[in-house]
Design a protein around this motif. Structure first.
Motif, PDB file in Angstrom:
ATOM      1  N   MET A 288       0.859  -1.184   0.000  1.00 42.96           N
ATOM      2  CA  MET A 288       0.000   0.000   0.000  1.00 42.96           C
ATOM      3  C   MET A 288       0.893   1.232   0.000  1.00 42.96           C
ATOM      4  O   MET A 288       1.810   1.324   0.814  1.00 42.96           O
ATOM      5  N   THR A 289       0.640   2.155  -0.927  1.00 44.37           N
ATOM      6  CA  THR A 289       1.478   3.340  -0.995  1.00 44.37           C
ATOM      7  C   THR A 289       0.704   4.505  -1.606  1.00 44.37           C
ATOM      8  O   THR A 289      -0.448   4.355  -2.010  1.00 44.37           O
ATOM      9  N   VAL A 290       1.355   5.658  -1.654  1.00 44.80           N
ATOM     10  CA  VAL A 290       0.750   6.848  -2.242  1.00 44.80           C
ATOM     11  C   VAL A 290       1.408   7.127  -3.577  1.00 44.80           C
ATOM     12  O   VAL A 290       2.549   6.756  -3.809  1.00 44.80           O
ATOM     13  N   ASP A 291       0.693   7.771  -4.440  1.00 44.01           N
ATOM     14  CA  ASP A 291       1.103   8.202  -5.767  1.00 44.01           C
ATOM     15  C   ASP A 291       1.149   7.035  -6.749  1.00 44.01           C
ATOM     16  O   ASP A 291       1.803   6.018  -6.522  1.00 44.01           O
ATOM     17  N   ALA A 292       0.455   7.240  -7.854  1.00 49.60           N
ATOM     18  CA  ALA A 292       0.405   6.210  -8.893  1.00 49.60           C
ATOM     19  C   ALA A 292       1.783   5.919  -9.473  1.00 49.60           C
ATOM     20  O   ALA A 292       2.043   4.814  -9.954  1.00 49.60           O
ATOM     21  N   GLY A 293       2.680   6.921  -9.430  1.00 47.66           N
ATOM     22  CA  GLY A 293       4.029   6.686  -9.907  1.00 47.66           C
ATOM     23  C   GLY A 293       4.731   5.597  -9.119  1.00 47.66           C
ATOM     24  O   GLY A 293       5.438   4.744  -9.685  1.00 47.66           O
ATOM     25  N   ASN A 294       4.535   5.593  -7.812  1.00 41.94           N
ATOM     26  CA  ASN A 294       5.136   4.555  -6.974  1.00 41.94           C
ATOM     27  C   ASN A 294       4.495   3.192  -7.229  1.00 41.94           C
ATOM     28  O   ASN A 294       5.183   2.154  -7.257  1.00 41.94           O
ATOM     29  N   LEU A 295       3.187   3.175  -7.419  1.00 42.99           N
ATOM     30  CA  LEU A 295       2.497   1.920  -7.714  1.00 42.99           C
ATOM     31  C   LEU A 295       2.923   1.376  -9.076  1.00 42.99           C
ATOM     32  O   LEU A 295       3.144   0.171  -9.238  1.00 42.99           O
ATOM     33  N   TRP A 296       3.047   2.263 -10.054  1.00 38.11           N
ATOM     34  CA  TRP A 296       3.500   1.844 -11.380  1.00 38.11           C
ATOM     35  C   TRP A 296       4.891   1.236 -11.305  1.00 38.11           C
ATOM     36  O   TRP A 296       5.167   0.208 -11.928  1.00 38.11           O
ATOM     37  N   LEU A 297       5.781   1.882 -10.534  1.00 35.87           N
ATOM     38  CA  LEU A 297       7.142   1.375 -10.405  1.00 35.87           C
ATOM     39  C   LEU A 297       7.150  -0.003  -9.754  1.00 35.87           C
ATOM     40  O   LEU A 297       7.913  -0.886 -10.166  1.00 35.87           O
ATOM     41  N   ALA A 298       6.314  -0.202  -8.749  1.00 37.96           N
ATOM     42  CA  ALA A 298       6.236  -1.509  -8.095  1.00 37.96           C
ATOM     43  C   ALA A 298       5.817  -2.583  -9.094  1.00 37.96           C
ATOM     44  O   ALA A 298       6.367  -3.698  -9.103  1.00 37.96           O
ATOM     45  N   ALA A 299       4.847  -2.251  -9.940  1.00 38.61           N
ATOM     46  CA  ALA A 299       4.419  -3.210 -10.962  1.00 38.61           C
ATOM     47  C   ALA A 299       5.543  -3.481 -11.952  1.00 38.61           C
ATOM     48  O   ALA A 299       5.790  -4.628 -12.345  1.00 38.61           O
TER      49      ALA A 299
END
Length: 335
Positions: A77-88
């Motif tokens: 769980m995190t903030v900002d779609a940029g961080n989620l995109w990077l995780a993917a």
């Protein structure tokens, strides 16, 4: 006797398995005070314990990569779609196939490959000094590059992901050449060097050092809750139809199931609950954000800021184009 030992061992293993299944482990870049009430409510409802570890997003991502298939984490769980995109992109998430999540979360607020889902929405919008600016003087993000704002604009540092994400989506709408021209215009109009955070930028606007700035709405809500007398107001830009960049730039906090989750079904169920009307208002209200589920109304304090049209650009573009945005901002002299 040997059979008794075998049966006892089987019973212990079964009990351990049940206990193991009755919990879910979350790695969270969201602060404990924002997520613990949610997890406690989920446990009361389902009996499933939620264990969580909090840290910044970079540290959690590095930890997931280092742990590999030995990770105890079921959810990131995190903030900002940029961080989620990077995780993917880094391969630490897996697709979550859920009709409930797709029904609850609009397509532009989730990963096109279903590896993560937005759970709350933050809008990055214009805040202006009500004594020095009339609402009719304002229109779009792009218009803040107009020379009429020279010496009147304040911005947060380009080093923070929030402005990187905004510029990334401007690149998606306009291409790099025009976006660089816009950002160069912003820089030319700065009244003072960029600030370290949104609150300082708003305080400068209120003090008359500049007239307008760009902030995430929850920072506005926090500041006005403490100092309601400040001459500050929100303006929703890019609302006219037919614009190349149409709608207010939004971003998300969100979550996805980890690639090596030991309890993927429990992880999916937790995400589905977090996206449900029951949890959405609580999730968003904790930080003065908007529910990602459009069927759930915003908290009264948030709704009081007025309605606005969101940009339909998928928030994943904030991640995909982030490195290009950072290089563009550097070229434009935006520090």
């Amino acid at each position: 006797m040997r059979k008794l030992f075998a049966l006892a061992a089987f019973a212990l293993a079964t009990a351990a398995g049940l206990s193991h299944a009755d919990e879910v482990v979350v790695y969270s870049a969201r602060n404990e005070q924002l997520i613990k009430p949610l997890f406690d409510a989920y446990t009361r409802k389902t009996g499933v314990a939620v264990k969580f570890v909090t840290d910044n997003e970079a540290a959690l991502l590095a930890r997931l990569k280092a742990e590999g298939d030995k990770t105890p984490a079921d959810v990131l769980m995190t903030v900002d779609a940029g961080n989620l995109w990077l995780a993917a992109q880094d391969g630490v998430l897996q697709p979550t196939h859920s009709a409930a999540l797709k029904a609850a979360i609009p397509a532009h607020l989730r990963d096109p490959g279903d590896q993560w889902f937005g759970l709350s929405v933050r809008a990055r919008t214009i805040v202006y000094n009500t004594r020095r600016v009339k609402p009719q003087d304002l229109s779009t993000y792009e218009d803040l590059a107009d020379p009429k704002w020279k010496g009147r604009l304040c911005l947060r540092s380009s080093k923070k992901v929030y402005n990187q994400s905004l510029v990334a989506t401007l690149i998606k709408a306009h291409g790099e050449e025009k976006t660089e021209s816009i950002v160069r215009g912003w820089v030319a109009n700065l009244a003072v060097p960029p600030f370290s955070d949104d609150t300082k930028a708003m305080e400068a606007v209120a003090a008359g050092q500049c007239d307008v700035t760009l902030v995430n709405t929850y920072y506005f809500g926090r500041l006005m809750a403490k100092q309601a007398e400040l001459p500050l107001a929100i303006f929703w830009p890019n609302q006219a139809p037919g614009l190349a960049y149409e709608g207010v730039h939004v971003n998300v906090s969100g979550a996805g199931v980890t690639r090596h989750a030991r309890r993927p079904d429990e992880a999916r169920k937790l995400l589905e609950w977090l996206a449900s009307p029951e949890a959405q208002s609580l999730y968003a209200d904790q930080n003065l954000e908007y529910p990602a589920n459009p069927a759930v109304p915003a908290a009264p304090a948030v709704a009081a800021w007025g309605r606005f049209k969101q940009s339909p650009i998928n928030v994943a573009e904030a991640g995909r184009l982030q490195s290009r945005a950072v290089m563009l901002m550097d070229r434009a002299g935006y520090k």
